[in-house]
Write a protein that holds these residues in place. Structure first.
Motif, mmCIF file in Angstrom:
data_model
loop_
_atom_site.group_PDB
_atom_site.id
_atom_site.type_symbol
_atom_site.label_atom_id
_atom_site.label_comp_id
_atom_site.label_asym_id
_atom_site.label_seq_id
_atom_site.Cartn_x
_atom_site.Cartn_y
_atom_site.Cartn_z
ATOM 1 N N ASN A 152 0.794 -1.241 0.000
ATOM 2 C CA ASN A 152 0.000 0.000 0.000
ATOM 3 C C ASN A 152 0.823 1.287 0.000
ATOM 4 O O ASN A 152 0.294 2.358 0.294
ATOM 5 C CB ASN A 152 -0.987 0.039 1.178
ATOM 6 C CG ASN A 152 -2.096 -0.972 1.015
ATOM 7 O OD1 ASN A 152 -2.495 -1.289 -0.098
ATOM 8 N ND2 ASN A 152 -2.596 -1.487 2.121
ATOM 9 N N GLY A 224 -0.606 -7.109 -6.722
ATOM 10 C CA GLY A 224 -0.100 -5.757 -6.509
ATOM 11 C C GLY A 224 1.223 -5.572 -7.215
ATOM 12 O O GLY A 224 1.479 -6.193 -8.256
ATOM 13 N N ASP A 246 -6.743 -10.733 -4.913
ATOM 14 C CA ASP A 246 -6.336 -9.585 -4.094
ATOM 15 C C ASP A 246 -7.067 -9.696 -2.764
ATOM 16 O O ASP A 246 -7.645 -10.751 -2.467
ATOM 17 C CB ASP A 246 -6.579 -8.259 -4.835
ATOM 18 C CG ASP A 246 -8.021 -8.076 -5.263
ATOM 19 O OD1 ASP A 246 -8.916 -8.526 -4.532
ATOM 20 O OD2 ASP A 246 -8.249 -7.489 -6.345
#
Ligand code: NAD
Length: 420
Positions: A152, A224, A246
């Motif tokens: 993230n 990702g 995901d």
């Protein structure tokens, strides 16, 4: 209990168990064994951030240096609701071993902020990043500790960190973080480096078991930065990516997934689920899918004694850090599964981060071809070292990689001596 909770709470215990196995095998002396078992420095900061609606929320962030004997501290910054000190500590220890395993002259660190970036605006994330960078103060710097992206966080977050650090000094300090955009001193190839390195390692492992990658079925948990690139490069080599997932779930297609379509679908909807011409599958099912190559590329603690015996893949390539616990390792070894351990498998990221830092310091930039060639050389040499050690001692690749890494850090520690 969700996979994420299981992973976060036990990550440090798993990291210690993995280290202890190597320390036992190496007959490491009690003093150095104790030194390497402990993180050198741990910083916890609580800091306020103004949200877009004007309210103030206090966040908690961490930066841990596990060991800096071989060079400056190096490791990513994670933004995740379940990030805590134990997880960051475990990930910092992995970084120490990873840098030593591929012989990059860095120590190990990691950082994180407990937050849910999916529920925050870009402006809120920018304010959080800038304040966190400021709270870390003198701890980070191009000679002391160089953060990078992790779960993230991305090139934009690194740009905010670099800018904030530079503002406090009054001049641009590009070498304070890696994984920056190329326009401000980032390196060609850094974005894809982790996934590219994972694929180099899969190519070596496939050779060792005579597996043809053309037509080989691949399942990727976590679409990702690391997982998407690994899937894309394997697709280019002729492999068939049959399942990806995901945090919200996964998709499957026996004929192979259309990866560009999946990427577009994720960009538009925030998830791979519901992509055209796919069947739904859960993250647990993905791990047990019929495939030759399984790539865990999300969070730690997902392959355990509870599911290891049902994993069908012949190669598990650990793009994620800490996805497999020691009990699962034992089961997989008995079943003959080749597990390419995280500290080797995903070292492409830190290797190109190192190239980025070197380029920033020299203010002289290399071509993508040069970067990829150097990356391959470093990783294939490390794979050969690990494979040779595994054969000599009749052990799995993880223990072999740990033996090499821990012995290098132990030697550096003893050579430097204990201050004062
Ligand atoms: P990222 O944020 O770009 O991607 C993470 C992906 O995992 C996302 O698609 C997310 O939806 C998915 N995910 C999250 N929780 C999940 C769950 N419970 N089940 C399935 N999927 C889930 O992060 P990244 O940088 O690609 O990192 C992924 C892993 O790779 C982490 O373990 C990280 O430490 C490791 N890693 C990353 C780098 C790097 O350069 N970015 C380098 C080495 C290792």
């Amino acid at each position: 209990m969700t996979q994420e909770v299981a992973g976060a709470s036990s990550a440090w215990q798993v990291a210690l168990q993995q280290y202890d196995r190597a320390a036992d095998k190496l007959n490491l002396g009690p003093a150095v064994r104790e030194v390497l078992r402990n993180p050198k420095r741990e910083v916890t900061v609580h800091f306020p951030v103004q949200l877009d609606d004007g309210t103030i929320k206090v966040f908690t962030g961490y930066r841990v240096w596990h060991n800096v004997t071989r060079g400056p501290a190096k490791g990513g910054i994670r933004f995740h609701p379940l990030t805590d000190l134990q997880e960051v500590r475990a990930l910092s220890m992995y970084m120490t071993w990873k840098c030593a395993c591929v012989k990059i002259p860095y120590g190990g660190a990691k950082g994180g902020v407990t937050c849910d970036p999916k529920k925050m605006s870009s402006r809120e994330l920018e304010r959080l990043t800038r304040r966190f960078t400021t709270e870390l103060g003198e701890m980070i710097g191009p000679d002391s500790d160089i953060p990078a992206p992790d779960v993230n966080t991305n090139a934009q977050v690194m740009a905010w960190m670099m800018d904030t650090y530079s503002m406090h000094r009054g001049y641009s300090v590009t070498g304070v973080v890696t994984g920056k955009p190329v326009s401000i001193g980032g390196s060609e190839g850094r974005q894809d480096a982790t996934g590219r390195g994972v694929v180099y390692m899969i190519q070596e492992a496939a050779k060792s078991i005579d597996l043809d990658l053309r037509g080989a079925r691949v399942a990727v948990q976590g679409f990702g930065n690391a997982g998407e690139a690994a899937a894309r490069f394997l697709g280019e080599l002729g492999a068939r990516v049959v399942a990806v997932s995901d945090s919200r779930g996964g998709v499957f297609s026996e004929d192979g997934l259309d990866l560009p379509l999946l990427t577009r679908h994720k960009q538009e909807t925030g998830s791979v689920i519901g992509a055209p011409r796919t069947q739904a599958l859960s993250n647990d099912e993905l791990l047990e899918t019929d495939c030759e190559i399984l790539i865990p590329a999300a969070l730690e603690g997902v392959i355990t004694e509870r599911n290891a015996a049902r994993i069908k893949a012949r190669i598990i390539a650990e793009a994620a850090n800490g996805p497999t616990n020691p009990e699962a390792d034992d089961i997989l070894r008995r079943r003959g599964t080749v597990v390419i351990p995280d500290i080797l498998c995903n070292a492409g990221g830190v290797t190109v981060s190192y190239f980025e830092w070197v380029q920033d310091r020299e203010e002289f930039f290399w071509s993508l071809d040069e970067i990829n060639a150097r990356l391959r050389r470093i990783m294939v040499r490390a794979y050969d070292d690990v494979q040779r050690t595994a054969s000599e001692h009749d052990i799995d690749l993880r223990l072999a990689a740990y033996m090499l890494a821990v012995s290098r850090v132990a030697e550096a520690t003893m050579t430097r001596g204990i201050y004062p």
